[in-house]
Design a protein around this motif. Sequence first.
Motif, PDB file in Angstrom:
ATOM      1  N   THR A 134      -3.083  -6.368  -8.652  1.00  0.00           N
ATOM      2  CA  THR A 134      -4.016  -6.741  -7.600  1.00  0.00           C
ATOM      3  C   THR A 134      -5.407  -6.856  -8.155  1.00  0.00           C
ATOM      4  O   THR A 134      -5.739  -6.278  -9.167  1.00  0.00           O
TER       5      THR A 134
ATOM      6  N   ARG B 148       5.253  -5.800   2.498  1.00  0.00           N
ATOM      7  CA  ARG B 148       3.914  -6.353   2.657  1.00  0.00           C
ATOM      8  C   ARG B 148       3.691  -6.864   4.074  1.00  0.00           C
ATOM      9  O   ARG B 148       4.396  -7.746   4.554  1.00  0.00           O
TER      10      ARG B 148
ATOM     11  N   PRO C 108       5.160   0.971  -2.786  1.00  0.00           N
ATOM     12  CA  PRO C 108       4.355   0.239  -1.800  1.00  0.00           C
ATOM     13  C   PRO C 108       5.210  -0.258  -0.648  1.00  0.00           C
ATOM     14  O   PRO C 108       6.374  -0.627  -0.820  1.00  0.00           O
TER      15      PRO C 108
ATOM     16  N   SER D   1      -3.801   1.097  -2.929  1.00  0.00           N
ATOM     17  CA  SER D   1      -3.045  -0.065  -3.379  1.00  0.00           C
ATOM     18  C   SER D   1      -2.575   0.210  -4.805  1.00  0.00           C
ATOM     19  O   SER D   1      -2.988   1.200  -5.428  1.00  0.00           O
TER      20      SER D   1
ATOM     21  N   TYR E  35       0.835  -1.202   0.000  1.00  0.00           N
ATOM     22  CA  TYR E  35       0.000   0.000   0.000  1.00  0.00           C
ATOM     23  C   TYR E  35       0.865   1.246   0.000  1.00  0.00           C
ATOM     24  O   TYR E  35       2.016   1.236   0.447  1.00  0.00           O
TER      25      TYR E  35
END
Length: 925
Positions: free
Chosen positions: A893, A344, A341, A371, A292
């Motif tokens: 995604t 994770r 991003p 995202s 993100y």
Amino acid sequence: MERSTPGTMAAWSWLLLLCFTAGVLQARAQPDNNGFISVDCGLPGKTGFVDNKTTIFIAADDGFTDGGEFHNISAEFITPTLGRSYHTLRSFPDGTRNCYTLRSLVPGLKYLIRAFFMYGNYDGLNKLPMFDLYIGVNFWTTVNITAPDNPVIVEAIVVVPDDFVQVCMMKTGAGTPFISGLNLRPLKNMLYPQANATQGLVLLGRFNFGPTDYTDIIRYPDDPHDRIWFVWSDSTRWSEISTTKKVQNTDNDMYEVPTAVMQTAITPRNASMNIEFSWDAVPLPNDPNPGYIGILYFSELQLLPSNVTRQFYINLNGKLWLQKVYTPIYLYSDATYNQNPYLRYPSYNISINATDNSTLPPLINAVEVFSVISTATIGTDSQDVSAIAEIKAKYQVKKNWMGDPCVPKTLAWDKVTCSYAISNPPRIISINLASSGLNGEISSSFGNLKAVQNLDLSNNNLTGPIPDALAQLPSLTILDLTGNQLSGSIPPGLLKRIQDGSLDLRYGNNPNLCTNGNSCQPAKKKSKLAIYIVVPIVLVVVIILVATLICCLLRRKKKASTNNSVKPQNETVSNMPSNGGYGHSSSPRLENRRFTYDELKKITNNFHRVLGRGGFGYVYDGFLEDGTQVAVKLRSESSNQGAKEFLAEDGEYMALVYEYMSEGTMQEHIAGKNNNGRYLTWRERLRIALESAQGLEYLHKGCNPPLIHRDVKAANILLNSRLEAKIADFGLSKAFNHNNDTHISTNTLVGTPGYVDPEYQATMQPTTKSDVYSFGVVLLELVTGKTPILRDPEPISIIQWARQRLARGNIESVVDTQMHGDHDVNGVWKVADIALKCTSNASAQRPTMTDVVAQLQECMELEDRRGSINNTSNDFYTGNSNDPNSSYNIYTTDQSTNVSQSSSAFEMEHNFGRVSTMSAGPAAR
């Protein structure tokens, strides 16, 4: 001042109505003055309405899509606070993919795209659907409807490559796709730098901290970009601070948060506490922990005395977000964000903590979380898309023509065939609209399909002339116009293409079409004047022909009398180019020279040394008078090749004299059987490919009549001492018959297994594209080092073997290991792609040899550049290392931004992804 009469009033009323209608239609068809496009999906009719709160014009969706059904949601779900756009929707029970097209955009500009959904049990089935959403050919999100009264909003920020963008709904088998509304808003390219040509941002949440009224949603006109800022407040934990003064953006601000959002902020109710919030990652089938991007906005709203400070740290999952203390600026908007991003995590916990020296607690004004999706998939060439869209609109084509014409391959348009290059956009190469009920003239938009090779418009009701623009299509090889009502004459450009053999034009059963290339004027009465003009012309032509014939006979007689060494009937030799092959020529002394049989005996020392034997006959070693070594190929009496296949003078003996190719065949070098087991380098292979392609191109384009080789293979590509390549062995060559431009007639299938064109095999009619197919196999041999037919362990063609591996995107799995990695990956990919195009099953989808030569020249340039770089630097690597954006982690995604009004999830200890992001509609419960 004159008084208006009822008549003039009525006229003015009609004028105003017409002006208003024109304005409405203008707004429907194009972006408004702000560049906004706002669509109410399912709204009947062609006119829209002005939204009361935003003053934005909302258009009906007529003209944006041509599929689907209108529906109203159930009356029980219509409330006073529900936005009008949610009252109607359009559903798509038919087809796998259905799309809206938003036009008149600026290519390369960044846009915010937003879609609205509210099921409202419109179909009475109370069956909650789930389906996928795409922006163009790139996956956007999964829309998951969890309750009939739950509005869902999804939003993305992307760079649009063309002057249009499509939003497509894809069936996944879980209900019927539908849509309630669609927005598009232009953004400055400097905004949201994390969105670029290869990746887009999908909104997870956008919140304004501070306001206590959940209906106090901020969007246009307060936000000139019409972002929707929902309220996030928790009076049990946070205190609100606010100002009525303007909060300014800094110069070159990358986010331009509106002052109305920045005028409020929150601080901990307990001054000793921190501000904390979190969200959970939304697991995806192929990515359980997507990354993100977070953007946190801060502005000091209180003018602090000199002895008062507000300083804090920002932490993510217990680690510093920033490596420094942060102090918000008074009445200036500022942001902290991550460019790529995050690593994770299953959940993301933000904590804003005051420093020990701070006299005031921390604050925050707003937050956005996104995202990342990949937008790297290339759609069909934009000019092709525009052209086919205009064709679709003109003829009202009702096939499955929705979305991108070529991508994904599984959803390519019916009767449309595309070519797929590795690094270039797909192109439309064939359109079959035969018997499709087309009416009117042939659309000029066909002339914009620059890659089309086969165009079938037969058996329709097309009228008017054939547009000359079709002659400008460089790749067009077959144009079928039979069975229409066309009139006028065939354009000169098309006639020229027919005459040079590059186009097969089929135009039968068009009773009003002239086929003589002249203007189609009505026949006039014969007159003596016409006779007086025509007869002399005919007499002149006859006289010229007779004179030419006499000159030829005299020249032949003179030649026979002055050349005593030529013996009739038994010593005529071939008049083929004497280097025996086409490609790079290094023996000018052989060009166009003719030899007598006695000379051949002398050259070869009475045919003493045999170099080899083929279907044509023996090949003998020989030397010219100046010592140049040559090879003499003499047709044997038992050979069934030569008498018809070779373009030669009549005689008992026929031969070819060509340069001695000391390095043997390409086949031997690929197998390592020649040159003491040394294998060819990639540069050598590229040059062999290019020179061989140039040879074939000469056969197809430089010879008159053009020649089809019919036995192109690695064993028929010979190499001289400098490894220069030449196409050889013309024992099976055939000349074009100009009465049939696209093929030659033959009753015998010839060629070598593994190289033979399947279309030729089926029709027994070889074309130049048959040679192209065989040459594609040769290219695969050069890339892979394999034979045309492999044992893997079952027999499989090199084409199938390579396609299976290249489909997985791994070029190294097919590259010949004997090259030891010394090659430019991009160049090898390009050659492999050329080979696969050449070996397409349908000849219309194959390139010409002229195209192949041009592509191979580009590959050679790539290799030359690699060589020059390697000579100056040892640190050069191919691939993503030279991509300025290669440090970005791009995630594909398919998350659902499921907006749930009833579950406030972006808050402390709750799931961020389930927060309502509705427009100015229902109030929060």
